[in-house]
Motif scaffolding. Structure first.
Motif, PDB file in Angstrom:
ATOM      1  N   TYR A   3      34.785  40.310  28.356  1.00 39.63           N
ATOM      2  CA  TYR A   3      34.275  41.641  28.142  1.00 39.63           C
ATOM      3  C   TYR A   3      33.247  41.925  27.302  1.00 39.63           C
ATOM      4  O   TYR A   3      32.969  40.786  26.365  1.00 39.63           O
ATOM      5  CB  TYR A   3      35.466  42.910  27.580  1.00 39.63           C
ATOM      6  CG  TYR A   3      36.511  43.234  28.720  1.00 39.63           C
ATOM      7  CD1 TYR A   3      36.133  43.754  29.782  1.00 39.63           C
ATOM      8  CD2 TYR A   3      37.733  43.147  28.152  1.00 39.63           C
ATOM      9  CE1 TYR A   3      37.399  43.854  30.609  1.00 39.63           C
ATOM     10  CE2 TYR A   3      38.761  43.430  29.116  1.00 39.63           C
ATOM     11  CZ  TYR A   3      38.456  43.968  30.254  1.00 39.63           C
ATOM     12  OH  TYR A   3      39.537  44.175  31.291  1.00 39.63           O
ATOM     13  N   ALA A  58      38.418  52.973  20.651  1.00 41.39           N
ATOM     14  CA  ALA A  58      39.357  52.641  21.767  1.00 41.39           C
ATOM     15  C   ALA A  58      38.652  53.281  23.099  1.00 41.39           C
ATOM     16  O   ALA A  58      38.614  52.666  24.188  1.00 41.39           O
ATOM     17  CB  ALA A  58      40.770  53.165  21.330  1.00 41.39           C
ATOM     18  N   PRO A  59      38.442  54.507  22.911  1.00 38.36           N
ATOM     19  CA  PRO A  59      38.042  55.146  24.282  1.00 38.36           C
ATOM     20  C   PRO A  59      36.776  54.407  24.734  1.00 38.36           C
ATOM     21  O   PRO A  59      36.451  54.263  26.071  1.00 38.36           O
ATOM     22  CB  PRO A  59      37.542  56.584  23.830  1.00 38.36           C
ATOM     23  CG  PRO A  59      38.447  56.631  22.690  1.00 38.36           C
ATOM     24  CD  PRO A  59      38.538  55.702  22.052  1.00 38.36           C
ATOM     25  N   GLU A  60      35.711  54.092  23.945  1.00 38.26           N
ATOM     26  CA  GLU A  60      34.593  53.314  24.481  1.00 38.26           C
ATOM     27  C   GLU A  60      34.986  52.099  24.933  1.00 38.26           C
ATOM     28  O   GLU A  60      34.258  51.517  25.818  1.00 38.26           O
ATOM     29  CB  GLU A  60      33.585  53.311  23.269  1.00 38.26           C
ATOM     30  CG  GLU A  60      32.175  52.660  23.522  1.00 38.26           C
ATOM     31  CD  GLU A  60      31.394  53.419  24.495  1.00 38.26           C
ATOM     32  OE1 GLU A  60      30.396  53.056  24.856  1.00 38.26           O
ATOM     33  OE2 GLU A  60      31.760  54.698  24.798  1.00 38.26           O
ATOM     34  N   THR A  61      35.835  51.204  24.321  1.00 34.88           N
ATOM     35  CA  THR A  61      36.280  49.969  25.022  1.00 34.88           C
ATOM     36  C   THR A  61      36.718  50.263  26.324  1.00 34.88           C
ATOM     37  O   THR A  61      36.429  49.336  27.271  1.00 34.88           O
ATOM     38  CB  THR A  61      37.314  49.168  23.988  1.00 34.88           C
ATOM     39  OG1 THR A  61      38.503  49.960  24.106  1.00 34.88           O
ATOM     40  CG2 THR A  61      36.711  48.910  22.519  1.00 34.88           C
ATOM     41  N   ARG A  62      37.461  51.402  26.731  1.00 35.80           N
ATOM     42  CA  ARG A  62      38.161  51.402  27.787  1.00 35.80           C
ATOM     43  C   ARG A  62      36.840  51.744  28.966  1.00 35.80           C
ATOM     44  O   ARG A  62      37.024  51.365  30.122  1.00 35.80           O
ATOM     45  CB  ARG A  62      39.002  52.575  27.853  1.00 35.80           C
ATOM     46  CG  ARG A  62      40.542  52.237  27.339  1.00 35.80           C
ATOM     47  CD  ARG A  62      41.482  53.330  27.519  1.00 35.80           C
ATOM     48  NE  ARG A  62      41.193  54.648  26.598  1.00 35.80           N
ATOM     49  CZ  ARG A  62      41.703  54.638  25.444  1.00 35.80           C
ATOM     50  NH1 ARG A  62      42.255  53.663  24.710  1.00 35.80           N
ATOM     51  NH2 ARG A  62      41.347  55.748  24.686  1.00 35.80           N
ATOM     52  N   ARG A  63      36.139  52.637  28.510  1.00 30.14           N
ATOM     53  CA  ARG A  63      34.866  52.945  29.455  1.00 30.14           C
ATOM     54  C   ARG A  63      34.128  51.798  29.515  1.00 30.14           C
ATOM     55  O   ARG A  63      33.724  51.310  30.718  1.00 30.14           O
ATOM     56  CB  ARG A  63      33.847  53.784  28.648  1.00 30.14           C
ATOM     57  CG  ARG A  63      32.724  54.354  29.462  1.00 30.14           C
ATOM     58  CD  ARG A  63      31.696  55.139  28.648  1.00 30.14           C
ATOM     59  NE  ARG A  63      31.002  54.215  27.783  1.00 30.14           N
ATOM     60  CZ  ARG A  63      30.033  53.498  28.068  1.00 30.14           C
ATOM     61  NH1 ARG A  63      29.698  53.100  29.280  1.00 30.14           N
ATOM     62  NH2 ARG A  63      29.405  52.508  27.135  1.00 30.14           N
ATOM     63  N   ALA A  65      35.089  48.499  29.779  1.00 36.79           N
ATOM     64  CA  ALA A  65      36.148  47.840  30.469  1.00 36.79           C
ATOM     65  C   ALA A  65      36.275  48.148  31.867  1.00 36.79           C
ATOM     66  O   ALA A  65      36.046  47.162  32.992  1.00 36.79           O
ATOM     67  CB  ALA A  65      37.506  47.541  29.934  1.00 36.79           C
ATOM     68  N   GLU A  66      36.076  49.621  32.038  1.00 34.93           N
ATOM     69  CA  GLU A  66      36.021  49.847  33.535  1.00 34.93           C
ATOM     70  C   GLU A  66      34.774  49.609  34.191  1.00 34.93           C
ATOM     71  O   GLU A  66      34.730  49.369  35.249  1.00 34.93           O
ATOM     72  CB  GLU A  66      36.307  51.463  33.571  1.00 34.93           C
ATOM     73  CG  GLU A  66      37.695  51.932  33.130  1.00 34.93           C
ATOM     74  CD  GLU A  66      38.021  53.378  32.873  1.00 34.93           C
ATOM     75  OE1 GLU A  66      37.083  54.089  32.903  1.00 34.93           O
ATOM     76  OE2 GLU A  66      39.009  53.700  32.604  1.00 34.93           O
TER      77      GLU A  66
END
Length: 77
Positions: A3, A58-63, A65-66
């Motif tokens: 990532y 955390a929400p930015e890492t999920r975005r 990663a997606e």
């Protein structure tokens, strides 16, 4: 391919950053800009990796990663 972000313990939490990792890590005291928009000094202490995850990073890492998972990948190398 990993990532584009990396985790770094700092200021009592595990933050994420897009900053380059000198020598493969973030030594204690190095300044990094986090995905939550703050400039912090890494604290690569024995307990830093046990700190809670920054709720804003955390929400930015999920975005990210997606986005990475959806991006086309080269067939070779």
């Amino acid at each position: 391919m990993p990532y584009p972000f990396h985790w770094v313990p700092a200021a009592g939490q595990r933050h994420a950053t897009l900053d380059a990792r000198p020598g493969g890590g973030y030594p204690t005291g190095i300044s990094v800009e986090t995905l939550c928009g703050v400039q912090i000094c890494a604290d690569n202490s024995e307990f830093g990796w046990l700190w809670p995850t920054c709720p804003e990073c955390a929400p930015e890492t999920r975005r990210l990663a997606e986005e990475y998972a959806a991006a086309p990948k080269p067939l070779f190398g």
